[in-house]
Write a protein that holds these residues in place. Structure first.
Motif, mmCIF file in Angstrom:
data_model
loop_
_atom_site.group_PDB
_atom_site.id
_atom_site.type_symbol
_atom_site.label_atom_id
_atom_site.label_comp_id
_atom_site.label_asym_id
_atom_site.label_seq_id
_atom_site.Cartn_x
_atom_site.Cartn_y
_atom_site.Cartn_z
ATOM 1 N N TYR A 22 0.840 -1.196 0.000
ATOM 2 C CA TYR A 22 0.000 0.000 0.000
ATOM 3 C C TYR A 22 0.874 1.244 0.000
ATOM 4 N N ALA A 23 0.249 2.384 -0.289
ATOM 5 C CA ALA A 23 0.926 3.683 -0.234
ATOM 6 C C ALA A 23 0.534 4.362 1.063
ATOM 7 N N SER A 24 1.514 4.632 1.927
ATOM 8 C CA SER A 24 1.241 5.262 3.215
ATOM 9 C C SER A 24 1.059 6.768 3.092
ATOM 10 N N MET A 25 1.431 7.328 1.953
ATOM 11 C CA MET A 25 1.227 8.755 1.697
ATOM 12 C C MET A 25 1.150 8.952 0.194
ATOM 13 N N LEU A 26 0.286 9.883 -0.221
ATOM 14 C CA LEU A 26 0.112 10.180 -1.636
ATOM 15 C C LEU A 26 0.450 11.643 -1.897
ATOM 16 N N LEU A 27 1.197 11.881 -2.952
ATOM 17 C CA LEU A 27 1.519 13.237 -3.376
ATOM 18 C C LEU A 27 0.501 13.633 -4.440
ATOM 19 N N VAL A 28 -0.513 14.373 -4.043
ATOM 20 C CA VAL A 28 -1.603 14.690 -4.967
ATOM 21 C C VAL A 28 -1.121 15.660 -6.043
ATOM 22 N N ASN A 29 -1.711 15.516 -7.220
ATOM 23 C CA ASN A 29 -1.380 16.363 -8.373
ATOM 24 C C ASN A 29 0.112 16.350 -8.691
ATOM 25 N N ALA A 30 0.728 15.184 -8.532
ATOM 26 C CA ALA A 30 2.164 15.077 -8.806
ATOM 27 C C ALA A 30 2.425 15.370 -10.288
ATOM 28 N N PRO A 31 3.386 16.243 -10.579
ATOM 29 C CA PRO A 31 3.694 16.548 -11.984
ATOM 30 C C PRO A 31 4.597 15.481 -12.588
ATOM 31 N N ALA A 32 4.646 15.437 -13.895
ATOM 32 C CA ALA A 32 5.563 14.558 -14.624
ATOM 33 C C ALA A 32 6.570 15.431 -15.350
ATOM 34 N N PHE A 33 7.858 15.173 -15.125
ATOM 35 C CA PHE A 33 8.909 15.942 -15.766
ATOM 36 C C PHE A 33 9.601 15.063 -16.802
ATOM 37 N N GLY A 34 9.741 15.597 -18.007
ATOM 38 C CA GLY A 34 10.332 14.807 -19.087
ATOM 39 C C GLY A 34 9.425 13.656 -19.463
ATOM 40 N N ASN A 35 10.012 12.486 -19.664
ATOM 41 C CA ASN A 35 9.240 11.296 -20.019
ATOM 42 C C ASN A 35 8.919 10.421 -18.804
ATOM 43 N N ASN A 36 9.123 10.951 -17.612
ATOM 44 C CA ASN A 36 8.917 10.170 -16.404
ATOM 45 C C ASN A 36 7.446 10.156 -15.984
ATOM 46 N N GLU A 37 7.067 9.115 -15.256
ATOM 47 C CA GLU A 37 5.724 9.027 -14.716
ATOM 48 C C GLU A 37 5.557 10.021 -13.565
ATOM 49 N N PRO A 38 4.332 10.506 -13.339
ATOM 50 C CA PRO A 38 4.091 11.307 -12.131
ATOM 51 C C PRO A 38 4.366 10.460 -10.894
ATOM 52 N N ARG A 39 5.026 11.035 -9.907
ATOM 53 C CA ARG A 39 5.413 10.268 -8.717
ATOM 54 C C ARG A 39 4.391 10.532 -7.603
ATOM 55 N N TYR A 40 3.332 9.733 -7.591
ATOM 56 C CA TYR A 40 2.262 9.913 -6.616
ATOM 57 C C TYR A 40 2.500 9.178 -5.296
ATOM 58 N N TYR A 41 3.319 8.113 -5.278
ATOM 59 C CA TYR A 41 3.224 7.113 -4.222
ATOM 60 C C TYR A 41 4.444 7.061 -3.296
ATOM 61 N N TYR A 42 4.164 7.044 -1.975
ATOM 62 C CA TYR A 42 5.163 6.707 -0.963
ATOM 63 C C TYR A 42 4.845 5.301 -0.463
ATOM 64 N N PRO A 43 5.678 4.308 -0.723
ATOM 65 C CA PRO A 43 5.367 2.941 -0.299
ATOM 66 C C PRO A 43 5.289 2.815 1.224
ATOM 67 N N GLY A 44 4.245 2.132 1.700
ATOM 68 C CA GLY A 44 4.120 1.837 3.114
ATOM 69 C C GLY A 44 4.977 0.641 3.489
ATOM 70 N N LEU A 45 5.185 0.438 4.786
ATOM 71 C CA LEU A 45 6.044 -0.650 5.252
ATOM 72 C C LEU A 45 5.358 -1.992 5.066
ATOM 73 N N PRO A 46 6.096 -3.008 4.618
ATOM 74 C CA PRO A 46 5.534 -4.360 4.554
ATOM 75 C C PRO A 46 5.424 -4.938 5.962
ATOM 76 N N ARG A 47 5.146 -6.240 6.066
ATOM 77 C CA ARG A 47 5.087 -6.875 7.378
ATOM 78 C C ARG A 47 6.400 -6.650 8.120
ATOM 79 N N HIS A 48 6.321 -6.175 9.367
ATOM 80 C CA HIS A 48 7.538 -5.941 10.129
ATOM 81 C C HIS A 48 7.275 -6.181 11.618
ATOM 82 N N PHE A 49 8.341 -6.455 12.342
ATOM 83 C CA PHE A 49 8.249 -6.919 13.719
ATOM 84 C C PHE A 49 9.004 -5.966 14.659
ATOM 85 N N TYR A 50 8.668 -6.060 15.932
ATOM 86 C CA TYR A 50 9.382 -5.286 16.950
ATOM 87 C C TYR A 50 9.202 -5.974 18.299
ATOM 88 N N ALA A 51 10.084 -5.674 19.219
ATOM 89 C CA ALA A 51 10.005 -6.172 20.595
ATOM 90 C C ALA A 51 10.731 -5.181 21.490
#
Length: 687
Positions: free
Chosen positions: A652-681
């Protein structure tokens, strides 16, 4: 799948909250002297509600207010304030990294790119929010707090008229001598440690906390470390008291930035190529200090004066240039309170001055340097009137005047200095609370709020002062009910709100490093918020005790009149705001010294651009935690805990950059990846 996730949470919540066997609540009035209210107590006790200056039962005040305290402050591993704030209906904190966060309250601030700028935040009456409206309450470790109050919407003249509301943080006030040491370690080499202590005498008290967080990060170029020191001293005399607070914080975090869709789906651990190539990072140093003197002038009249100051020095290494900025501010908050059996009066003044300097350079060559001075003056008054024992009426108003002065310190592109005086803004508020009986209350309120443009929004692309930019302003109307049911074991609150916003501030990204602002039109925000808290199955028929907390938010946020670059978006939904948002927390004590907790979260679909042509599908998260507590004969208490977040390993995306622009031939960068399964103690020792 997302709808099934929401249905599952709703079904489980309704099932658990329907239990009615031998339910009871703790009576805080029977606690021994010198002890604090238990963490598990449903909020029925008499507390001081700072946002409304009422020393009354929380259920009687005329407006919305969420209070988080005790163990609720540090859910899961406690490394991110988002886990705490997101349990409050109407509040959504997105966290791209430890250093990149955005808090949205009732839809306010969803289009801000990388920070929070539509709310006010305070620590012990000291403003954390800078003069340009930026708030970073996440700088403070939640383990170093005693209570959080969140007011949703412009509901308190006392704390300014932020459109989103206010987040008020308070350090612990403990009657007993105590020391606490905690240490935890988890996935991605995440280490969190802290020590806090309380020392009290007959007329004074001291509390201090030192915490450190260090993480290797899930993604490339994602290391982070932060150290925070907070201390509070209190001195008490028969006619006066003084409280002083000092906070020092330093952090350094690498910046992986957001990703385009292809890379987000296939290489979520990667950093954006341009940020990884230069090993971009941000370094922050902050100091905050304040002293509050409270005087009892007579049995009915009291005064409170707060002197405060802030300093920060930040540096950000970016692909397109380097940004260095410094902030220095000082201010005074004064309040005069007069209390009678049926009426409370508060008159106050809030003045602050701030100097913000920033410079841009690239490869050692200076590109730009400016200084902006901001002066803010606020006058406010509050009247709380109780014409009958069960009826409370609140009238308030705040008058605000803001002045900017830009000084161009870079002679290479000519002198672009200038001044801007904004018109006086008057923000009234009205609220009524009616207690039908000891179990049911109703309230309605209406209030005005505004948000000031940021330094980037006050400038034109050429760097000169924007003479046409205006604050965005709006009115909030809300109605709600609070219920204490089933012998006061079930607490329920339902609220409905409607916000009309004019002169919407729009941050336009001209290039990768140049932003400007425009007033783009009108928006409307509507929603429903539900909070249910209960202790159920606390009887011999069920092993142990089970406590549940369920929150749900439905919101609809639309453009009413909005045109940008010749495109009309009237009727479109605002991006970056989930339409449905639900959380269910289960805390089960199968034995006296053992607690098992489950946290289920559903985040609904949300649009990610103004045109509503791009959307992000909702997702479901599940966290588990186990805690065992042992009494040590000479030391005190030992807690041992362990947990797993994102048990289902949801991508999932834990944060979204709304209205992300695209520069050059690159895709708009909307997504900040959320953490996968992780552990702590970890462990915690109280002595």
């Amino acid at each position: 799948m997302p709808i099934k996730g929401l249905t599952f949470i709703l079904s489980v919540a309704l099932l658990l909250l329907s239990g009615q066997t031998n339910i009871f609540s703790q009576n805080t009035g029977q606690l021994p002297a010198g002890t604090q209210s238990p963490d598990t107590a449903i909020v029925l006790e008499k507390i001081t509600i700072e946002g409304f200056r009422l020393s009354r039962y929380q259920r009687l005040f005329p407006g919305n207010l969420a209070v988080v305290s005790g163990d609720e402050l540090v859910p899961a591993d406690g490394t991110n304030l988002a886990a705490t704030l997101n349990t409050i209906p109407g509040v959504n904190m997105q966290s791209g990294t430890y250093a990149t966060n955005r808090i949205v309250i009732r839809g306010m601030g969803s289009r801000t790119p990388y920070n929070t700028n539509r709310i006010r935040s305070y620590l012990n009456e000291i403003p954390l929010t800078t003069a340009d409206g930026i708030s970073t309450p996440e700088d403070i470790d939640a383990a170093g707090l005693g209570r959080i109050e969140v007011i949703r919407g412009p509901a308190s003249a006392l704390y300014g008229s932020g459109l989103g509301g206010s987040i008020n943080l308070f350090t612990p006030e403990k009657l007993q001598q105590e020391g606490i040491f905690n240490l935890s370690y988890g996935s991605f080499n995440t280490l969190r440690t802290g020590f806090s202590g309380t020392v009290n005498t007959a007329k004074s008290g001291w509390w201090g906390s030192l915490s450190h967080l260090n993480s290797g990060g899930y993604r490339d170029n994602n290391e982070f470390k932060r150290t925070t020191f907070i201390t509070t001293g209190r001195w008490r005399q028969p006619k006066w008291s003084m409280k002083s607070t000092l906070m020092l914080t330093g952090s350094e975090g690498e910046i992986p930035s957001s990703l385009g869709k292809t890379q987000f789906e296939n290489e979520p651990r990667a950093a954006a190529a341009n940020w990884a190539a230069i090993e971009g990072f941000k370094r922050i140093r902050k100091t905050l200090a304040g002293t509050t003197l409270t005087n009892s002038l007579s049995p009915r009249l009291s005064s409170q004066l707060t002197l405060h100051g802030k300093w920060s020095d930040n540096f950000e290494k970016r692909p397109f240039n380097n940004l260095g900025d410094q902030t220095l501010s000082a201010g005074i908050r004064g309040k005069l309170s007069y209390n009678r059996p049926a009426t409370d009066w508060v008159l106050g003044i809030d003045w602050s001055t701030e100097q913000y300097k920033w410079r841009l350079d690239l490869d050692g060559i200076l590109l730009n340097e400016n200084r902006e001075n901001r002066d803010l003056l606020g006058l406010f008054g509050i009247m709380n009137y109780r014409p009958a024992p069960r009826l409370s009426i609140s009238l308030a108003a705040a008058l605000n005047h803001i002045r900017y002065r830009l000084t161009d310190l870079f002679a290479g592109d000519g002198d672009q200095s200038g001044n801007r005086h904004f018109p006086v803004i008057i923000s009234p508020r009205f609220g009524i609370n009616y207690a039908a009986n000891n179990h049911l209350t109703f309230y309605v309120s209406a209030g005005h709020g505004f948000s000031m443009p940021s330094p980037e929004e006050t400038l034109l692309p050429a760097g000169t002062v924007n003479p046409d930019i205006r604050p965005e302003q709006g009115m909030q109307y809300e109605a709600g009910t609070r219920m204490n049911l089933l012998n006061k074991a079930l607490e329920a609150e339902i609220s409905f709100y409607w916000i009309a916003l004019d002169d919407l501030l729009l941050t336009k990204r001209i290039t990768e490093d140049i932003f400007t602002g425009i007033n783009a039109g009108k928006t409307r925000h509507q929603g429903m918020e539900l909070l249910l808290r209960s202790r159920i199955l606390n009887s011999g028929n069920f092993p142990g005790k089970l406590k549940t907390t369920f929150s749900y938010t439905f919101s609809r946020n639309r453009f009413i009149d909005f045109t940008d670059d010749g495109n009309t978006y009237d009727g479109n939904e605002l991006p970056g705001i989930p339409e449905h948002y639900a959380q269910l927390q289960l805390n089960w004590n199968p034995a006296e010294k053992l607690e098992l907790s489950t946290h289920l979260q559903y985040t609904g679909n949300q649009l990610i651009n103004d045109a509503n042509t791009m959307a992000y599908e909702g997702y479901f998260l599940l966290n588990l935690k186990a805690l065992a507590q042992f009494h040590l004969k000479k030391t005190g208490k030992l807690r041992v805990f362990a947990g797993v977040n994102n048990l289902t390993n949801t991508h999932y995306a834990s944060m979204l950059l709304v209205n992300a622009p695209a520069f050059g031939n690159n895709e708009p960068r909307y997504y900040y990846p959320g953490l996968p399964r992780h552990f702590y103690a970890g462990v915690e020792v109280r002595f």
